[in-house]
Design a protein around this motif. Structure first.
Motif, mmCIF file in Angstrom:
data_model
loop_
_atom_site.group_PDB
_atom_site.id
_atom_site.type_symbol
_atom_site.label_atom_id
_atom_site.label_comp_id
_atom_site.label_asym_id
_atom_site.label_seq_id
_atom_site.Cartn_x
_atom_site.Cartn_y
_atom_site.Cartn_z
ATOM 1 N N PHE A 254 7.793 17.952 9.713
ATOM 2 C CA PHE A 254 6.949 16.814 9.355
ATOM 3 C C PHE A 254 6.244 17.029 8.020
ATOM 4 O O PHE A 254 5.169 16.506 7.780
ATOM 5 N N GLY A 255 6.837 17.863 7.169
ATOM 6 C CA GLY A 255 6.209 18.175 5.888
ATOM 7 C C GLY A 255 6.286 17.020 4.912
ATOM 8 O O GLY A 255 6.790 15.930 5.211
ATOM 9 N N ILE A 256 5.803 17.289 3.721
ATOM 10 C CA ILE A 256 5.730 16.243 2.710
ATOM 11 C C ILE A 256 7.122 15.789 2.276
ATOM 12 O O ILE A 256 7.325 14.652 1.844
ATOM 13 N N ASP A 257 8.135 16.677 2.460
ATOM 14 C CA ASP A 257 9.507 16.276 2.115
ATOM 15 C C ASP A 257 9.970 15.090 2.959
ATOM 16 O O ASP A 257 10.703 14.232 2.482
ATOM 17 N N GLN A 258 9.524 15.059 4.223
ATOM 18 C CA GLN A 258 9.857 13.910 5.069
ATOM 19 C C GLN A 258 9.251 12.633 4.492
ATOM 20 O O GLN A 258 9.882 11.579 4.486
ATOM 21 N N SER A 259 7.997 12.747 4.028
ATOM 22 C CA SER A 259 7.346 11.569 3.449
ATOM 23 C C SER A 259 8.170 11.026 2.289
ATOM 24 O O SER A 259 8.401 9.822 2.185
ATOM 25 N N GLN B 218 0.851 -1.189 0.000
ATOM 26 C CA GLN B 218 0.000 0.000 0.000
ATOM 27 C C GLN B 218 0.888 1.240 0.000
ATOM 28 O O GLN B 218 1.484 1.585 1.012
ATOM 29 N N LEU B 219 0.961 1.916 -1.142
ATOM 30 C CA LEU B 219 1.844 3.070 -1.275
ATOM 31 C C LEU B 219 1.316 4.222 -0.433
ATOM 32 O O LEU B 219 0.163 4.608 -0.554
ATOM 33 N N SER B 220 2.170 4.743 0.444
ATOM 34 C CA SER B 220 1.732 5.838 1.314
ATOM 35 C C SER B 220 2.647 7.036 1.190
ATOM 36 O O SER B 220 3.874 6.905 1.182
ATOM 37 N N LEU B 221 2.063 8.219 1.090
ATOM 38 C CA LEU B 221 2.832 9.461 1.077
ATOM 39 C C LEU B 221 2.528 10.262 2.330
ATOM 40 O O LEU B 221 2.783 11.458 2.390
ATOM 41 N N GLY B 222 1.984 9.599 3.353
ATOM 42 C CA GLY B 222 1.568 10.321 4.550
ATOM 43 C C GLY B 222 2.515 10.150 5.727
ATOM 44 O O GLY B 222 2.151 10.472 6.860
ATOM 45 N N THR B 223 3.726 9.650 5.480
ATOM 46 C CA THR B 223 4.636 9.341 6.583
ATOM 47 C C THR B 223 4.918 10.555 7.469
ATOM 48 O O THR B 223 4.958 10.440 8.692
ATOM 49 N N GLY B 224 5.121 11.711 6.830
ATOM 50 C CA GLY B 224 5.416 12.923 7.597
ATOM 51 C C GLY B 224 4.320 13.217 8.602
ATOM 52 O O GLY B 224 4.595 13.551 9.765
ATOM 53 N N GLY B 225 3.080 13.062 8.189
ATOM 54 C CA GLY B 225 1.962 13.308 9.085
ATOM 55 C C GLY B 225 1.960 12.352 10.270
ATOM 56 O O GLY B 225 1.719 12.756 11.408
ATOM 57 N N PHE B 226 2.273 11.076 10.019
ATOM 58 C CA PHE B 226 2.274 10.111 11.116
ATOM 59 C C PHE B 226 3.445 10.359 12.065
ATOM 60 O O PHE B 226 3.325 10.162 13.276
ATOM 61 N N LEU B 227 4.591 10.794 11.515
ATOM 62 C CA LEU B 227 5.700 11.204 12.387
ATOM 63 C C LEU B 227 5.224 12.316 13.316
ATOM 64 O O LEU B 227 5.513 12.319 14.523
#
Lengths: 358, 274, 298
Positions: free
Chosen positions: A265-270, A75-84
Motif C-alpha cells: 500500500f505504498g506510495i507506488d500504488q498511489s 481534487q488531486l489525491s496522492l493518498g490512494t495507497g493509504g486508503f487501500l
C-alpha cells in the motif's frame, strides 16, 4: 455501417436519459458482461485469475474511486495507497473479530470505514487547493502506512507484522484463502466491480456528478450559483474512499491473501492508480477500466518481451522495464493527454459517419 | 431596438436595499458609502466608468465579498456578511463579466447545475440522496426527469436547442453568455444580477439578449440588476439607473434624470478629479 | 542544553538538504508551472553519474563535476526537446504525471548505466567532527554538514544575484510572473525552460554530492524529494526564501519530534511528521509562509 443511430427516436426524457441511449452501445455492453459472467469462468486458470483478471478488476474499482475524486471533482489525491490499506485492514479486523459475519457485509463495512477516514482527510480540501492539496494527501498516505506498521492491534500482534486472510465462504463457496478456486474468486470480484461501476456511472451522470464537475471546472462560480463546496467535496471524498476501501479489501482478501503495509500500500500504488485514470481518461468510468487494463498488462508484456524475447537477465531487465514504463507513460501523455477513453470516443464518432470522413 | 419604454412603470415593494456599504482591499477603496434600493419587478442598471466598483457591488450583493461597513437587506432580512451559496438559496442568481461556465460539461448539464440549490437537503437527506442517485431509483429518477423538463423549457425560451449536447467550451462567446443566463434562470431567482450581459457582442446578438432580458422580466416577473457599458441599451432597458464613479454613487434615477445629470457627464467625459 | 543544541543544529543541517531539493522544485515551478516530481531522482541521477564518471574514467573530482554539469545541461535540453515542448498548454496534472514518468526513466537509466549497488562518493570533502566545537564546547557537529550549509548559502547568493542582476534572470522573473506577457515581449520560453532545468539539475547535483558524501549514493537518495514536498507546502511553491526557511523549519521540527516525541508514540515518525506539520500550518495560513493573501476575483 452497423453503428448508426438513425431511426432511434427518443420521445420521452426518460429514454433520452437512459444509461446507453444508443442501441448498439447497449448491445455491446450487454455482450461484454454476458461473456465475462458466462464464458470466462469455464476457462479460467490460476494464472489468468491471479496475474490478469483479479488485478485488472480490483484496480479498475480503485481507479473508479480515484476518478470520482480527481477526474470528476478535480481534487488531486496522492493518498490512494493509504486508503487501500484502510480497506484491507478494516476487512482483516472485521473477518478475524467477527468470524460469522457475512463476507458481503465485511466488504461493505470496510468501504464505509474507509469513507469515514476519507472524510477526515478531506476536510483540509476546503482551504487547500491544487498541488498543495495533493501534497497534503501524501500526509494521509504516510501516516496511515506508519500506523499499520506501528500499532500491533491492527495486525493482531502477528510476529511478522503481516496480515493473512482467513478462509471464508459465501453461499457455501470458498472465496478467500489459498484454497479458493479461481472461478469463484473471479466471479465474486466481477460481481462486486460490475455493480459498483454501474452505481458510479449513475452518480456521475446525475445531480451528484454535476455538482462534482461544477466544483472541478470552476469552484468559485459553483459556490455562487449555490453549490456548497465543502459538502460537495466531502461527498466526493467519502464516495471515492468507499470505492478505494472496497478495492483495498478485495486486493488483500481475495487477490493477495496476505499483505504488509509498506509493500502493498505504498506510495507506488498511489501513483500506479493515478496513472490508470490519466491514461484511461479523467472523468470517465470506462476510462478507469481501460487504464487499469493498460497498467496491468504493460509490465507483463514488457517482462515477457525482454526476458523471453531478448533473453536479458531478469535483474537487468527490471531496470530497463522501469525505464521503458516511464518512456511509455510520457509517450502516451504526449500522444493523447485525454486518455484512452477519448480515443474510444473518437473511434465511435468515426464509425458513425463511416465510410465518409466527415 | 425596442421602442422607448413606457416611463410610468411604478414599483412599490422593496426587494433589496444597500445602505452605507464600504468595501476596501488593503488600502484600495473599491466602494465608499454607497446606498440604493431595488424594487421588486424592476430592471435596475448600474453604470459607470471602468474601475468604478460595479462588479464589486454585485459581489457584495451576492455575498462573495464581505463589506467592512454597511448593511444589505434582502427581502426584509438584514446582513453584512454571508456565504454566496446562502444568497443563492435565498433567490439571488447572477452571470459573470468573463463567462464562468463549467467548461467540461455540456449546455444541458450546465443549465441543470442551476437546479442544484433547489434540491438542497439536510446532511441526512444528502446521504440518502447519494444512494438513491447511485441506484437511479424512484425519487432520484423522478426528480431528474422533472428537472430535465424545467431545463428544457429554459432551453426553448433561450432558443439554444441545437447546442444542448455540445460541451460549452466549444461554443462561441455570444452563445456562452446565453447558456450562462440559462443557468441563472434555472435557479428560479427572485433577483437576477447580470454583469455585462452584452459585452463583446455584435448588434444582432445584443438585440437578442435585450429581448431575453425583457422577456424574463416580463414573463417570470424577475427583478433584474444589470451592469452594462452600452449606454443606449441601458437607457432602453432599465427603469432606474445608478451611476458609480471611483467607488461612490454620483447619480440615481430614471434614464431621463441620469442623462441630464452634470456629475454623470463629468465622469464620462473626464473632468479631472480634485 | 548542549544536547538540545546538538539536536537543533543537526536538524538545521538536514533542513539545508531539504532546502536544496526544494529550491530545484521552486525554480522549475516558478518558470514553467511544472510540479517536477523528478527533482529527487535528478539528484540521484547526478550523484550516480558523478561517481560513475570518476570510477570508470578515473576523473579527478573537479573534472567529474564539470562533466556531470554538462550531462545535466544536456539532460535539461533533452527534457525540453522531448517532453516539455510537446506538452505546452496541457493541464498541470498531465505535466506532473509526465515528470513522474521522467522519474522512472532516470531511475532506470541511472541503474542501467552505473549499476544499482550503493556507491561511495568521495570528492575530498572534510569528514569528522568540527574539532574546536567538540573540544571547547563538547558540541558534536559534522564538518561535512557545515560544508553543505556553506555551499547552500553560496548557492542561494549566486542564484539571487543571477535572478536580480542578469538579463536572463530578469527574463526568468518575467516568465514566472506571466507567461503570455513574457512571450509577447519576445522572451523565448523554450530557452528559459532549458536554462531553468539546467540550473535545477546543477542544484540537484549539489544535493546529490552532499547527501552522497554522507550516506553513499543509493536509491534512497531519490526519496529526499518526498521530504522536500512539505517544505514546498510550508514555504510556497513559488518562493525561494520560502524554500530555504521552510526547509530549516521542517528539518528542525523533524529532529525535535524524532528525539522528544518519537519514543512516546513509537518511533519512525519522520516519514509523516513533516507533512502533518505543514498541513496544520496551511490550515491556518493557506497562502503559505511568504505568499500574499489571495484576493479571489470573478
Amino acid at each position: 455501417m452497423f453503428y448508426r443511430e438513425a431511426g432511434q427516436f427518443k420521445t420521452t426524457y426518460k429514454s433520452d436519459q437512459a444509461l446507453f441511449p444508443i442501441a448498439q452501445d447497449r448491445y455491446f455492453v450487454i455482450g461484454v458482461v454476458l461473456f465475462a459472467f458466462l464464458v470466462i469462468p469455464f476457462f479460467i486458470t490460476d494464472y489468468w485469475a491471479n496475474a490478469l483478471l483479479l488485478p485488472f478488476l480490483i484496480y479498475a474499482l480503485a481507479a473508479i474511486g480515484l476518478n470520482i475524486l480527481t477526474g470528476y471533482c478535480g481534487q488531486l489525491s496522492l493518498g490512494t495507497g493509504g486508503f487501500l490499506a484502510v480497506g484491507a485492514y478494516a476487512s482483516y479486523k472485521l473477518m478475524t473479530s467477527f468470524p460469522e459475519m457475512n463476507l458481503i457485509v465485511v466488504f461493505l463495512l470496510s468501504g464505509l470505514i474507509t469513507a469515514l477516514v476519507g472524510i477526515f482527510f478531506g476536510v483540509p480540501s476546503l482551504r487547500i487547493k491544487g498541488f498543495y492539496l495533493a501534497v497534503a494527501t501524501l500526509a494521509s498516505q504516510f501516516f496511515i502506512v506508519w500506523l499499520f506498521n506501528k500499532v500491533p492491534w491492527f495486525f493482531n500482534y502477528s510476529a511478522t507484522g503481516q496480515i493473512s486472510v482467513p478462509p471464508r465462504e459465501i453461499f457455501g463457496f470458498l472465496v478467500t484463502g489459498p484454497d479458493a478456486s479461481p472461478a469463484i474468486t473471479y466471479l465474486f470480484t466481477l460481481t462486486l466491480v460490475s455493480i459498483f461501476a454501474l452505481l458510479a456511472k449513475n452518480m456521475a451522470r446525475g445531480n451528484v456528478g454535476r455538482s462534482w464537475m461544477a466544483i472541478r471546472d470552476m469552484d468559485i462560480a459553483a459556490e455562487i450559483i449555490g453549490i456548497r463546496p465543502l459538502k460537495t467535496k466531502l461527498i466526493a471524498f467519502a464516495v471515492s474512499s468507499f470505492y478505494i476501501g472496497i478495492a483495498g479489501a478485495l486486493l488483500f482478501a481475495v487477490w493477495l491473501g496476505s499483505a504488509e503495509p509498506t509493500e502493498a500500500f505504498g506510495i507506488d500504488q498511489s501513483f500506479l492508480i493515478l496513472f490508470m485514470i490519466i491514461i484511461g481518461g479523467l472523468g470517465s468510468i470506462l476510462g478507469s477500466f481501460m487504464g487499469a487494463a493498460f497498467m496491468v498488462l504493460m509490465p507483463i508484456f514488457l517482462k515477457n518481451f525482454m526476458v523471453d524475447g531478448l533473453g536479458l537477465q531478469p535483474a537487468f531487465s527490471e531496470h530497463v522495464q522501469i525505464m521503458l514504463m516511464g518512456v511509455l507513460i510520457i509517450f502516451f501523455l504526449i500522444v493523447e493527454p485525454h486518455g484512452l477513453a477519448r480515443l474510444w470516443q473518437i473511434a465511435k464518432e468515426k464509425l458513425r459517419i463511416w465510410p465518409f470522413p466527415y | 431596438m425596442s421602442p422607448e419604454p413606457v416611463q410610468t412603470r411604478i414599483f412599490e415593494e422593496e426587494i433589496l436595499s444597500v445602505s452605507d456599504v464600504s468595501l476596501s482591499f488593503g488600502g484600495v477603496k473599491a466602494i465608499q458609502n454607497v446606498s440604493f434600493d431595488i424594487k421588486r419587478g424592476e430592471i435596475r442598471a448600474i453604470i459607470g466608468p471602468n474601475g468604478a466598483g460595479k462588479t464589486s457591488m454585485l459581489n457584495v450583493i451576492n455575498g462573495f465579498y464581505h463589506p467592512q461597513e454597511g448593511l444589505i437587506r434582502f427581502k426584509g432580512k438584514a446582513r453584512r456578511r454571508m456565504r454566496p451559496s446562502i444568497a443563492a438559496a435565498q433567490g439571488i442568481a447572477r452571470t459573470f463579466q468573463n463567462v464562468a461556465l463549467f467548461k467540461g460539461m455540456s449546455t444541458l448539464d450546465n443549465i441543470m447545475t442551476g437546479r442544484l440549490p433547489r434540491l438542497e437537503k439536510g446532511i441526512f437527506g444528502e446521504i440518502v440522496n447519494v444512494f438513491l442517485q447511485a441506484a437511479y431509483l424512484g425519487p432520484a429518477r423522478r426528480s431528474e426527469l422533472e428537472q430535465r423538463k424545467y431545463v428544457e423549457e429554459i432551453i426553448d425560451f433561450l432558443e439554444i436547442q441545437h447546442i444542448r449536447r455540445t460541451p460549452v467550451g466549444r461554443l462561441p462567446y455570444g452563445l456562452q453568455k446565453r447558456v450562462e443566463l440559462g443557468r441563472a434562470l434555472a435557479m428560479e431567482p427572485e433577483l437576477l444580477l447580470l454583469d455585462e450581459p452584452m459585452a463583446g457582442m455584435n448588434l444582432e446578438e445584443k438585440e437578442d439578449m435585450s429581448r431575453f432580458i425583457i422577456d424574463v422580466n416580463d414573463q417570470y416577473g424577475t427583478t433584474i440588476a444589470l451592469i452594462e457599458h452600452d449606454i443606449s441599451v441601458v437607457m432602453d432597458l432599465s427603469d432606474r439607473i445608478i451611476v458609480l464613479d471611483y467607488g461612490r454613487k454620483i447619480a440615481d434615477g430614471t434614464p431621463g434624470e441620469v442623462q441630464s445629470n452634470q456629475a454623470v457627464m463629468d465622469a464620462y467625459l473626464g473632468v479631472p478629479h480634485e | 542544553m548542549m544536547f538540545f543544541l546538538e539536536v537543533t543544529i543537526s536538524g538545521l543541517m538536514a533542513g539545508v538538504m531539504y532546502s536544496l531539493v526544494a529550491l530545484g522544485f521552486v525554480l522549475i515551478f516558478k518558470a514553467s508551472g511544472v510540479f517536477n516530481f523528478a527533482q529527487g531522482v535528478m539528484a540521484l541521477f547526478a550523484g550516480l553519474t558523478l561517481v560513475g564518471l570518476m570510477e570508470k574514467f578515473g576523473l579527478p573530482p573537479w573534472a567529474g563535476i564539470m562533466a556531470t554539469i554538462a550531462v545535466m545541461i544536456l539532460l535539461a535540453w533533452l527534457i525540453e526537446f522531448l517532453i516539455l515542448r510537446r506538452l505546452v498548454n496541457q493541464e498541470h496534472i498531465i505535466l506532473f504525471m509526465a515528470t513522474i514518468g521522467l522519474a522512472y526513466v532516470l531511475e532506470g537509466l541511472g541503474d542501467v548505466m552505473w549499476g544499482s549497488d550503493v556507491k561511495l562518493l568521495d570528492i575530498g570533502l572534510p569528514q569528522g567532527a568540527v574539532d574546536w566545537l567538540l573540544d571547547d564546547y563538547n558540541l558534536y557537529v559534522e564538518k561535512l554538514e557545515v560544508a553543505a550549509a556553506v555551499t547552500a548559502v553560496i548557492m542561494v547568493i549566486v542564484l539571487a544575484i543571477f535572478f536580480q542582476k542578469t538579463r536572463i534572470g530578469r527574463a526568468l522573473r518575467a516568465v514566472a510572473d506571466d507567461h503570455q506577457a513574457a512571450l509577447s515581449v519576445g522572451i523565448s520560453l523554450r530557452t528559459i525552460w532549458v536554462i531553468v532545468w539546467s540550473v535545477s539539475g546543477i542544484v540537484a547535483l549539489v544535493a546529490g554530492i552532499m547527501w552522497g558524501s554522507k550516506s553513499g549514493v543509493q536509491f534512497s537518495l531519490s526519496l529526499i524529494a518526498l521530504k522536500a514536498l512539505p517544505v514546498l507546502m510550508l514555504g510556497g511553491f513559488t518562493s525561494i526564501p520560502g524554500a530555504i526557511i521552510g526547509g530549516l523549519i521542517i528539518g528542525m521540527g523533524e529532529k525535535w519530534a524524532e528525539i522528544y516525541m518519537g519514543p512516546i508514540i513509537g518511533g519512525a515518525i519522520e516519514n509523516w511528521f513533516a507533512y502533518m506539520l505543514a498541513l496544520v500550518f496551511l490550515l491556518f495560513r493557506p497562502q503559505g509562509l511568504f505568499g500574499e493573501k489571495i484576493i479571489e476575483r470573478i
